[in-house]
Design a protein around this motif. Structure first.
Motif, PDB file in Angstrom:
ATOM      1  N   GLY A 163     -76.593 -35.773 -62.686  1.00  0.00           N
ATOM      2  CA  GLY A 163     -75.967 -35.603 -62.483  1.00  0.00           C
ATOM      3  C   GLY A 163     -74.437 -36.108 -60.792  1.00  0.00           C
ATOM      4  O   GLY A 163     -72.946 -36.045 -60.800  1.00  0.00           O
ATOM      5  N   LEU A 164     -75.026 -37.776 -60.621  1.00  0.00           N
ATOM      6  CA  LEU A 164     -73.678 -38.750 -59.884  1.00  0.00           C
ATOM      7  C   LEU A 164     -72.877 -38.606 -61.460  1.00  0.00           C
ATOM      8  O   LEU A 164     -71.749 -39.234 -61.434  1.00  0.00           O
ATOM      9  CB  LEU A 164     -74.817 -39.656 -60.332  1.00  0.00           C
TER      10      LEU A 164
ATOM     11  N   GLN B  22     -71.616 -36.858 -63.495  1.00  0.00           N
ATOM     12  CA  GLN B  22     -71.078 -35.447 -63.183  1.00  0.00           C
ATOM     13  C   GLN B  22     -70.087 -35.407 -62.251  1.00  0.00           C
ATOM     14  O   GLN B  22     -69.056 -34.898 -62.522  1.00  0.00           O
ATOM     15  CB  GLN B  22     -72.147 -33.942 -64.170  1.00  0.00           C
ATOM     16  N   VAL B  23     -70.700 -35.779 -61.293  1.00  0.00           N
ATOM     17  CA  VAL B  23     -69.528 -36.165 -60.310  1.00  0.00           C
ATOM     18  C   VAL B  23     -68.927 -36.453 -60.140  1.00  0.00           C
ATOM     19  O   VAL B  23     -67.193 -36.620 -60.194  1.00  0.00           O
ATOM     20  CB  VAL B  23     -70.651 -35.955 -58.997  1.00  0.00           C
ATOM     21  N   GLY B  24     -69.329 -38.042 -60.937  1.00  0.00           N
ATOM     22  CA  GLY B  24     -68.448 -38.895 -61.425  1.00  0.00           C
ATOM     23  C   GLY B  24     -67.096 -39.029 -61.858  1.00  0.00           C
ATOM     24  O   GLY B  24     -65.648 -39.210 -62.120  1.00  0.00           O
ATOM     25  N   ARG B  25     -67.344 -37.746 -63.187  1.00  0.00           N
ATOM     26  CA  ARG B  25     -66.593 -37.423 -64.270  1.00  0.00           C
ATOM     27  C   ARG B  25     -65.361 -36.388 -63.610  1.00  0.00           C
ATOM     28  O   ARG B  25     -64.838 -36.599 -63.887  1.00  0.00           O
ATOM     29  CB  ARG B  25     -66.908 -37.166 -65.800  1.00  0.00           C
ATOM     30  N   TRP B  26     -66.128 -35.606 -62.895  1.00  0.00           N
ATOM     31  CA  TRP B  26     -65.437 -34.690 -61.976  1.00  0.00           C
ATOM     32  C   TRP B  26     -63.960 -35.311 -61.070  1.00  0.00           C
ATOM     33  O   TRP B  26     -63.170 -34.894 -61.228  1.00  0.00           O
ATOM     34  CB  TRP B  26     -66.229 -33.706 -60.992  1.00  0.00           C
ATOM     35  N   ILE B  27     -64.343 -35.950 -59.632  1.00  0.00           N
ATOM     36  CA  ILE B  27     -63.808 -36.295 -59.004  1.00  0.00           C
ATOM     37  C   ILE B  27     -63.162 -38.028 -59.121  1.00  0.00           C
ATOM     38  O   ILE B  27     -63.254 -38.444 -58.254  1.00  0.00           O
ATOM     39  CB  ILE B  27     -64.289 -36.452 -57.932  1.00  0.00           C
ATOM     40  N   GLY B  28     -64.309 -38.584 -60.143  1.00  0.00           N
ATOM     41  CA  GLY B  28     -63.842 -39.903 -60.504  1.00  0.00           C
ATOM     42  C   GLY B  28     -65.009 -41.519 -59.458  1.00  0.00           C
ATOM     43  O   GLY B  28     -65.640 -40.848 -58.916  1.00  0.00           O
ATOM     44  N   ALA B  29     -64.774 -42.387 -60.090  1.00  0.00           N
ATOM     45  CA  ALA B  29     -65.948 -42.914 -59.316  1.00  0.00           C
ATOM     46  C   ALA B  29     -66.033 -43.638 -58.517  1.00  0.00           C
ATOM     47  O   ALA B  29     -66.962 -43.502 -57.851  1.00  0.00           O
ATOM     48  CB  ALA B  29     -66.127 -44.271 -60.397  1.00  0.00           C
TER      49      ALA B  29
ATOM     50  N   PRO C 219     -64.262 -42.141 -55.419  1.00  0.00           N
ATOM     51  CA  PRO C 219     -64.821 -41.055 -53.943  1.00  0.00           C
ATOM     52  C   PRO C 219     -66.006 -41.143 -54.614  1.00  0.00           C
ATOM     53  O   PRO C 219     -66.855 -40.574 -53.899  1.00  0.00           O
ATOM     54  CB  PRO C 219     -63.769 -40.520 -55.275  1.00  0.00           C
ATOM     55  N   THR C 220     -66.808 -40.646 -55.617  1.00  0.00           N
ATOM     56  CA  THR C 220     -68.519 -41.194 -56.070  1.00  0.00           C
ATOM     57  C   THR C 220     -69.032 -42.134 -55.189  1.00  0.00           C
ATOM     58  O   THR C 220     -69.912 -41.369 -54.953  1.00  0.00           O
ATOM     59  CB  THR C 220     -68.504 -40.837 -57.824  1.00  0.00           C
ATOM     60  N   VAL C 221     -68.672 -43.093 -55.542  1.00  0.00           N
ATOM     61  CA  VAL C 221     -69.604 -43.892 -54.610  1.00  0.00           C
ATOM     62  C   VAL C 221     -69.465 -44.269 -53.453  1.00  0.00           C
ATOM     63  O   VAL C 221     -69.919 -44.118 -52.651  1.00  0.00           O
ATOM     64  CB  VAL C 221     -69.012 -45.280 -54.942  1.00  0.00           C
TER      65      VAL C 221
END
Length: 102
Positions: free
Chosen positions: A36-37, A39-46, A48-50
């Motif tokens: 899930g992380l 996938q979220v990283g691909r969607w909003i970028g590394a 912003p995910t961190v």
């Protein structure tokens, strides 16, 4: 025809099934969380995910501390009256679990 194993063998089999389930959960849940992380990283970028992970961790820690402190006051009150705080325990353990998971 199989011989009767008795209640001890049944309990051991039940315990092993529970251990297998817990191992599966302790392996499967982090893998799903990592997926899930990613996938979220691909969607909003590394970055912003961190930042999102850090923000949710800080918010979770704050909420767990606030709720744990609220249930802790009742625990101290119950210890002065020498009664076991059953209701306080049942309201405090989810806070402790949430604090460990965040």
């Amino acid at each position: 025809m199989a011989a009767f194993e008795g209640p001890q063998a049944f309990r051991e089999r039940e315990a092993m099934a529970l251990v297998r389930l817990l191992v599966l959960l302790f392996v499967l849940v982090p893998v799903i969380e990592l997926w899930g992380l990613i996938q979220v990283g691909r969607w909003i970028g590394a970055w912003p995910t961190v930042l999102l992970v850090l923000a949710t961790g800080l918010i979770g820690a704050y909420l767990a501390r606030a709720q744990g402190g609220a249930s802790g006051g009742g625990r101290r009150r119950s210890s002065r009256t020498a009664s076991f705080p059953v209701r306080r325990f049942w309201t405090a353990w989810p806070c402790l679990l949430a604090a460990c998971c965040s």
